[in-house]
Design an enzyme around this catalytic site. Structure first.
Site, PDB file in Angstrom:
ATOM      1  CD  GLU A 116      -2.916  -1.108   2.218  1.00 40.86           C
ATOM      2  OE1 GLU A 116      -4.172  -1.658   1.914  1.00 40.86           O
ATOM      3  OE2 GLU A 116      -2.780  -0.585   3.402  1.00 40.86           O
ATOM      4  CB  CYS A 129       3.344   7.476   3.347  1.00 38.06           C
ATOM      5  SG  CYS A 129       3.954   6.075   4.287  1.00 38.06           S
ATOM      6  CB  CYS A 136       7.225  -5.093   8.357  1.00 37.35           C
ATOM      7  SG  CYS A 136       8.628  -4.178   9.243  1.00 37.35           S
ATOM      8  CB  CYS A 140       7.477  -2.205  15.837  1.00 39.65           C
ATOM      9  SG  CYS A 140       9.463  -1.604  15.275  1.00 39.65           S
ATOM     10  CB  CYS A 143       4.008  -0.969  14.078  1.00 34.40           C
ATOM     11  SG  CYS A 143       3.832  -0.773  12.241  1.00 34.40           S
ATOM     12  CB  CYS A 369       1.607   6.592  11.466  1.00 35.79           C
ATOM     13  SG  CYS A 369       3.328   5.832  11.911  1.00 35.79           S
TER      14      CYS A 369
END
Length: 393
Positions: A116, A129, A136, A140, A143, A369
């Site tokens: 995305e 962005c 990933c 984290c 997130c 975010c």
């Protein structure tokens, strides 16, 4: 300075076989690669640089995808290009537009994978962005993007393609025969989407060199920000080989807390990270480093945390972006109260640092975010599976 080997991970080092019969994609080639590809298909060496420049302008200044429209090339040459090469971008699967004007693009890339990108319009500017990996690897804990497994790095074409697709959608390309556009709807690019950019260093570097090239998309290096969780050995390379602005996903003021929030801290702790950051503005000729700090209720938002943060970054030209936590189903944290965020910001501001509080954007389409791809993946899971994930928390 001793050169260091690129930071990679096993999943990234396995070469992927291109589909049989797939012609080379001109998108994503560096200037040198483009020239070499043209020579390999019979372009005389003396003409190759000129042809490379012509193609570069068609691709990245005009945004043209049809060889037949490249009218300053001979008809026979255009036919050769169409026979030997393709101009291929990721495919838009869906586009969502938030109530605040934020646009989120779900893009399908080679292998059927999806990533995305998000465009955020603001007064006098627009920020795109983009993602650098499928999934990933950093896990984290705050997130939601980090809860998705890493699949692979994005190619140069897939990174540049996100910028080009957004320009298509916003109708931002220059038009042949008309005056060059001075307005920029995409005035800034941030590598803050899915993935850790510095675990895909070479492809990110080459993609940003294309985006910065003055004869193409022509974004200044000061309009590009790379966000990293702290891959220390690659930060100096970023200064030397990209030279863009740097943002650090910092989020904590003690190693104990950062180990939990940003597990890469166990490999390169706060002291090691800050040591390399002190040189970055000088090496890259950047004005300052941005420290990103997500505000988590009762975890990292105390007055003591704010004072420690000021002490830690002393001597580093910096600003601190305070990010209200964007909650997601099953998230183990809560957003700090607004009064607490403002008090935290006030301490930092009084110490002489800019401390803007980021306004959450695109929450209604899961484009804020830490939320990228989440809604898409969850939409494909059964209610039972989602409930199980939430229970495990």
């Amino acid at each position: 300075m001793t050169a260091t080997a690129p930071i990679t991970q096993d999943v990234m080092t396995i070469p992927r076989k291109a589909p049989e019969g797939l012609m080379p994609n001109l998108i994503g080639m560096t200037r040198e690669q483009l020239r070499a590809a043209l020579v390999a298909q019979g372009t005389p060496e003396k003409q190759a640089k000129m042809r490379e420049g012509q193609l570069w302008q068609w691709l990245y200044h005009w945004g043209v995808r049809d060889f037949a429209a490249m009218t300053n090339l001979a008809k026979e040459y255009r036919a050769m290009l169409a026979e030997k090469f393709v101009i291929r971008l990721p495919e838009i699967v869906t586009k969502q537009v938030s109530a605040d004007g934020t646009r989120k693009y779900l893009l399908r890339i080679d292998g059927g994978h999806e990533v995305e990108a998000v465009y955020i319009p603001e007064e006098g500017r627009g920020t795109l962005c983009i993602s650098s990996q499928v999934g990933c690897t950093l896990t984290c804990s705050f997130c939601h993007t980090g809860t998705q497994k890493l699949v692979r790095n994005l190619t140069v074409a897939e990174i540049v393609g996100q910028v080009m697709i957004a320009r298509d959608d916003l109708q931002e390309w220059n038009i042949p025969g008309e005056t060059k556009r001075e307005d920029r709807l995409i005035s800034n690019v941030v590598l803050m989407g899915m993935g850790e950019p510095l675990y895909n260093f070479d492809n990110v570097r080459d993609a940003m060199q294309i985006v910065m090239d003055n004869e193409g998309i022509s974004l200044s290096r000061r309009r590009i920000t790379l966000s990293t969780s702290g891959v220390v050995p690659e930060i100096a390379r970023t200064a030397d080989e990209i030279g863009c602005l740097l943002a650090i996903s910092f989020h904590a003021t003690t190693d104990a807390v950062r180990d939990q929030l940003v597990p890469i801290n166990k490999k390169w702790n706060i002291e090691a990270l800050l040591a390399v950051l002190r040189d970055y503005p000088r090496l890259s000729n950047s004005e300052r480093i941005t420290f990103e700090y997500v505000m988590l209720k009762g975890v990292n938002d105390s007055d003591d945390d704010a004072r420690r943060l000021v002490k830690l970054i002393k001597g580093i030209p910096a600003k601190i972006n305070l990010i209200p936590f964007n909650e997601w189903p099953g998230a183990p944290y809560q957003r700090s109260d607004w009064a607490r965020i403002e008090a935290f910001s006030d301490i930092i501001f009084k110490a002489g640092y800019a401390s803007p509080i980021r306004t959450p954007r695109g929450e209604d389409i899961m484009a804020a975010c830490g939320q990228l791809k989440s809604a898409t993946e969850r939409g494909r899971k059964s209610a039972k599976a989602i409930a199980a994930e939430t229970e495990r928390g």
